[in-house]
Design a protein around this motif. Structure first.
Motif, PDB file in Angstrom:
ATOM      1  N   MET A  13       0.724  -1.198   0.009  1.00 43.94           N
ATOM      2  CA  MET A  13      -0.059   0.002   0.023  1.00 43.94           C
ATOM      3  C   MET A  13       1.140   1.228   0.065  1.00 43.94           C
ATOM      4  O   MET A  13       0.511   2.332   0.128  1.00 43.94           O
ATOM      5  CB  MET A  13      -0.974   0.221   1.355  1.00 43.94           C
ATOM      6  N   GLY A  14       2.025   1.121  -0.012  1.00 45.66           N
ATOM      7  CA  GLY A  14       3.058   2.215   0.545  1.00 45.66           C
ATOM      8  C   GLY A  14       3.059   3.344  -0.550  1.00 45.66           C
ATOM      9  O   GLY A  14       3.008   4.521  -0.324  1.00 45.66           O
ATOM     10  N   THR A  15       3.511   2.971  -1.872  1.00 40.64           N
ATOM     11  CA  THR A  15       3.771   4.046  -2.935  1.00 40.64           C
ATOM     12  C   THR A  15       2.376   4.727  -3.375  1.00 40.64           C
ATOM     13  O   THR A  15       2.593   5.821  -3.926  1.00 40.64           O
ATOM     14  CB  THR A  15       4.581   3.479  -4.126  1.00 40.64           C
ATOM     15  N   ASP A  16       1.263   4.190  -3.236  1.00 42.97           N
ATOM     16  CA  ASP A  16       0.140   4.836  -3.903  1.00 42.97           C
ATOM     17  C   ASP A  16      -0.887   5.206  -2.838  1.00 42.97           C
ATOM     18  O   ASP A  16      -2.245   4.950  -3.157  1.00 42.97           O
ATOM     19  CB  ASP A  16      -0.324   3.527  -4.953  1.00 42.97           C
ATOM     20  N   VAL A  17      -0.204   5.697  -1.781  1.00 42.87           N
ATOM     21  CA  VAL A  17      -1.278   6.026  -0.651  1.00 42.87           C
ATOM     22  C   VAL A  17      -1.834   7.688  -0.608  1.00 42.87           C
ATOM     23  O   VAL A  17      -2.790   7.610  -0.034  1.00 42.87           O
ATOM     24  CB  VAL A  17      -0.771   5.583   0.693  1.00 42.87           C
ATOM     25  N   GLU A  18      -0.743   8.275  -0.703  1.00 42.47           N
ATOM     26  CA  GLU A  18      -1.010   9.808  -0.678  1.00 42.47           C
ATOM     27  C   GLU A  18      -1.155  10.696  -1.450  1.00 42.47           C
ATOM     28  O   GLU A  18      -0.367  10.769  -2.448  1.00 42.47           O
ATOM     29  CB  GLU A  18      -0.089   9.861   0.592  1.00 42.47           C
ATOM     30  N   ALA A  19      -2.080  11.658  -1.493  1.00 43.64           N
ATOM     31  CA  ALA A  19      -2.062  12.575  -2.371  1.00 43.64           C
ATOM     32  C   ALA A  19      -3.122  13.830  -1.701  1.00 43.64           C
ATOM     33  O   ALA A  19      -3.814  13.571  -0.809  1.00 43.64           O
ATOM     34  CB  ALA A  19      -2.805  12.229  -3.716  1.00 43.64           C
ATOM     35  N   PRO A  20      -2.684  15.089  -2.142  1.00 47.12           N
ATOM     36  CA  PRO A  20      -3.327  16.085  -1.463  1.00 47.12           C
ATOM     37  C   PRO A  20      -4.750  16.239  -1.899  1.00 47.12           C
ATOM     38  O   PRO A  20      -5.383  15.873  -3.028  1.00 47.12           O
ATOM     39  CB  PRO A  20      -2.623  17.338  -2.216  1.00 47.12           C
ATOM     40  N   ARG A  21      -5.698  16.691  -0.993  1.00 48.77           N
ATOM     41  CA  ARG A  21      -7.176  16.949  -1.472  1.00 48.77           C
ATOM     42  C   ARG A  21      -7.152  18.284  -2.251  1.00 48.77           C
ATOM     43  O   ARG A  21      -6.286  19.027  -2.374  1.00 48.77           O
ATOM     44  CB  ARG A  21      -8.001  17.544  -0.011  1.00 48.77           C
ATOM     45  N   ALA A  22      -8.189  18.302  -3.105  1.00 48.08           N
ATOM     46  CA  ALA A  22      -8.354  19.333  -4.073  1.00 48.08           C
ATOM     47  C   ALA A  22      -9.766  19.946  -4.026  1.00 48.08           C
ATOM     48  O   ALA A  22     -10.582  19.203  -3.499  1.00 48.08           O
ATOM     49  CB  ALA A  22      -8.072  19.047  -5.497  1.00 48.08           C
ATOM     50  N   THR A  23     -10.131  21.259  -4.264  1.00 46.87           N
ATOM     51  CA  THR A  23     -11.440  21.569  -4.363  1.00 46.87           C
ATOM     52  C   THR A  23     -11.875  21.439  -5.839  1.00 46.87           C
ATOM     53  O   THR A  23     -11.111  21.212  -6.540  1.00 46.87           O
ATOM     54  CB  THR A  23     -11.474  23.079  -3.954  1.00 46.87           C
ATOM     55  N   GLY A  24     -13.290  21.551  -5.885  1.00 49.29           N
ATOM     56  CA  GLY A  24     -13.736  21.364  -7.232  1.00 49.29           C
ATOM     57  C   GLY A  24     -15.139  21.107  -7.115  1.00 49.29           C
ATOM     58  O   GLY A  24     -15.860  21.704  -6.276  1.00 49.29           O
ATOM     59  N   ARG A  25     -15.955  20.509  -8.041  1.00 49.66           N
ATOM     60  CA  ARG A  25     -17.057  20.357  -8.178  1.00 49.66           C
ATOM     61  C   ARG A  25     -17.812  19.207  -6.988  1.00 49.66           C
ATOM     62  O   ARG A  25     -17.063  18.784  -6.276  1.00 49.66           O
ATOM     63  CB  ARG A  25     -17.888  19.702  -9.592  1.00 49.66           C
ATOM     64  N   VAL A  33     -13.361  -1.377  -1.591  1.00 49.26           N
ATOM     65  CA  VAL A  33     -12.541  -1.835  -0.720  1.00 49.26           C
ATOM     66  C   VAL A  33     -12.723  -3.173  -0.006  1.00 49.26           C
ATOM     67  O   VAL A  33     -12.021  -4.116   0.457  1.00 49.26           O
ATOM     68  CB  VAL A  33     -12.324  -0.532   0.567  1.00 49.26           C
ATOM     69  N   ARG A  34     -14.028  -3.202   0.582  1.00 49.76           N
ATOM     70  CA  ARG A  34     -14.431  -4.416   1.132  1.00 49.76           C
ATOM     71  C   ARG A  34     -14.451  -5.692   0.123  1.00 49.76           C
ATOM     72  O   ARG A  34     -14.105  -6.713   0.814  1.00 49.76           O
ATOM     73  CB  ARG A  34     -16.003  -4.190   1.694  1.00 49.76           C
ATOM     74  N   ASP A  35     -14.724  -5.489  -0.918  1.00 47.01           N
ATOM     75  CA  ASP A  35     -14.702  -6.599  -1.937  1.00 47.01           C
ATOM     76  C   ASP A  35     -13.267  -7.075  -2.089  1.00 47.01           C
ATOM     77  O   ASP A  35     -12.774  -8.194  -2.065  1.00 47.01           O
ATOM     78  CB  ASP A  35     -15.092  -6.339  -3.339  1.00 47.01           C
ATOM     79  N   LEU A  36     -12.432  -6.032  -2.032  1.00 41.10           N
ATOM     80  CA  LEU A  36     -10.895  -6.488  -2.218  1.00 41.10           C
ATOM     81  C   LEU A  36     -10.067  -6.853  -1.229  1.00 41.10           C
ATOM     82  O   LEU A  36      -9.505  -8.063  -1.058  1.00 41.10           O
ATOM     83  CB  LEU A  36     -10.248  -4.934  -2.813  1.00 41.10           C
ATOM     84  N   LEU A  37     -10.611  -6.419   0.030  1.00 45.19           N
ATOM     85  CA  LEU A  37     -10.009  -7.180   1.229  1.00 45.19           C
ATOM     86  C   LEU A  37     -10.596  -8.638   1.401  1.00 45.19           C
ATOM     87  O   LEU A  37      -9.484  -9.557   2.044  1.00 45.19           O
ATOM     88  CB  LEU A  37     -10.673  -6.060   2.505  1.00 45.19           C
ATOM     89  N   ALA A  38     -12.012  -9.033   0.859  1.00 44.35           N
ATOM     90  CA  ALA A  38     -12.427 -10.203   1.205  1.00 44.35           C
ATOM     91  C   ALA A  38     -11.752 -11.009   0.165  1.00 44.35           C
ATOM     92  O   ALA A  38     -11.431 -12.225   0.371  1.00 44.35           O
ATOM     93  CB  ALA A  38     -13.783 -10.518   0.769  1.00 44.35           C
ATOM     94  N   GLU A  39     -11.277 -10.428  -0.913  1.00 46.74           N
ATOM     95  CA  GLU A  39     -10.706 -11.462  -2.052  1.00 46.74           C
ATOM     96  C   GLU A  39      -9.304 -11.459  -1.898  1.00 46.74           C
ATOM     97  O   GLU A  39      -8.666 -12.530  -2.230  1.00 46.74           O
ATOM     98  CB  GLU A  39     -10.932 -10.726  -3.532  1.00 46.74           C
ATOM     99  N   TYR A  75      -5.303  -6.995   3.119  1.00 50.89           N
ATOM    100  CA  TYR A  75      -5.067  -5.787   2.817  1.00 50.89           C
ATOM    101  C   TYR A  75      -4.228  -5.238   1.752  1.00 50.89           C
ATOM    102  O   TYR A  75      -4.264  -4.347   1.030  1.00 50.89           O
ATOM    103  CB  TYR A  75      -4.276  -5.461   4.225  1.00 50.89           C
ATOM    104  N   ALA A  76      -3.132  -6.197   1.488  1.00 55.91           N
ATOM    105  CA  ALA A  76      -2.375  -5.826   0.319  1.00 55.91           C
ATOM    106  C   ALA A  76      -3.043  -5.824  -1.194  1.00 55.91           C
ATOM    107  O   ALA A  76      -2.440  -5.225  -1.948  1.00 55.91           O
ATOM    108  CB  ALA A  76      -1.227  -6.783   0.143  1.00 55.91           C
ATOM    109  N   ALA A  77      -4.229  -6.236  -1.160  1.00 53.51           N
ATOM    110  CA  ALA A  77      -4.823  -6.187  -2.291  1.00 53.51           C
ATOM    111  C   ALA A  77      -5.557  -4.849  -2.651  1.00 53.51           C
ATOM    112  O   ALA A  77      -5.959  -4.328  -3.684  1.00 53.51           O
ATOM    113  CB  ALA A  77      -6.093  -7.171  -2.631  1.00 53.51           C
ATOM    114  N   VAL A  78      -5.522  -3.864  -1.525  1.00 51.55           N
ATOM    115  CA  VAL A  78      -6.243  -2.732  -1.434  1.00 51.55           C
ATOM    116  C   VAL A  78      -5.256  -1.432  -1.913  1.00 51.55           C
ATOM    117  O   VAL A  78      -4.427  -1.000  -0.995  1.00 51.55           O
ATOM    118  CB  VAL A  78      -6.826  -2.393  -0.016  1.00 51.55           C
TER     119      VAL A  78
END
Length: 198
Positions: free
Chosen positions: A1-13, A27-33, A36-39
């Motif tokens: 999960m480490g490299t693809d975890v964080e990004a800033p919030r942005a404003t918009g519609r 997320v729940r489906d991926l956890l079941a399948e 945690y590493a799958a998410v």
């Protein structure tokens, strides 16, 4: 999960609640399948039919999304606080076991516990899930102490931490053994510790 975890919030519609619900379900489906590493951000976005940018506008980091998907609200005590102390404690133990032993929760817990040290706000959110139970137990335990049913030194925060910690340990170490007989044994042990000295 480490490299693809964080990004800033942005404003918009305005946010589309359908995207949020789709992401939480993904997320729940991926956890079941796959656990945690799958998410990952890419996997959740693909499953939810959205983009990683849309996810990061809603959650500060991926563990926050996992936490909300697995624990959408406070832990419910699920009993009448006017009931006897034995029943209240039994429901606390059973309710905690039920909340933390769902397939999604059991798959997410190890990862969330590891991430809590990196994200203090995530840790605070996890603690808040138990705030209602803690307040209710504080009131009920105070009444039990006044009535001579509980030891004067008994504390609700110790009680809740003992139960939550024991259930988490069970989820991590012996997940298949947390049946109703286990709940009964833990309840009996907790109650023995709460009783006043004779």
């Amino acid at each position: 999960m480490g490299t693809d975890v964080e990004a800033p919030r942005a404003t918009g519609r305005p946010r589309d609640p359908r995207i949020e619900q789709a992401a939480l379900a993904a997320v729940r489906d991926l956890l079941a399948e796959g656990g945690y590493a799958a998410v990952t951000g890419a996997a959740v976005a693909a499953r939810a039919g959205t983009t990683k940018a849309a996810l990061y506008r809603r959650w500060p980091a991926l563990p926050h999304l996992v936490h909300e998907a697995v624990f959408p609200g406070e832990l419910a005590l699920g009993t009448n606080l006017r009931a006897g102390l034995d029943e209240v404690v039994a429901r606390l133990v059973g309710g905690t076991r039920d909340a933390l032993c769902t397939p999604a929760a059991a798959a997410a817990l190890p990862g969330l516990l590891a991430e809590a040290g990196t994200y203090p706000d995530l840790h605070a959110s996890m603690i808040r899930r138990f705030s209602g139970v803690l307040a209710a137990m504080d009131e009920r335990l105070g009444e039990a102490i006044d009535a001579g049913e509980a030891h004067p030194d008994a504390r609700a925060d110790d009680l809740v931490q003992l139960v939550v910690g024991t259930v988490i340990a069970g989820v991590l170490l012996t997940p298949g053994a947390l049946d109703d007989a286990w709940v009964d044994r833990l309840t009996a042990s907790v109650l023995r510790g709460l009783r006043p000295d004779r």
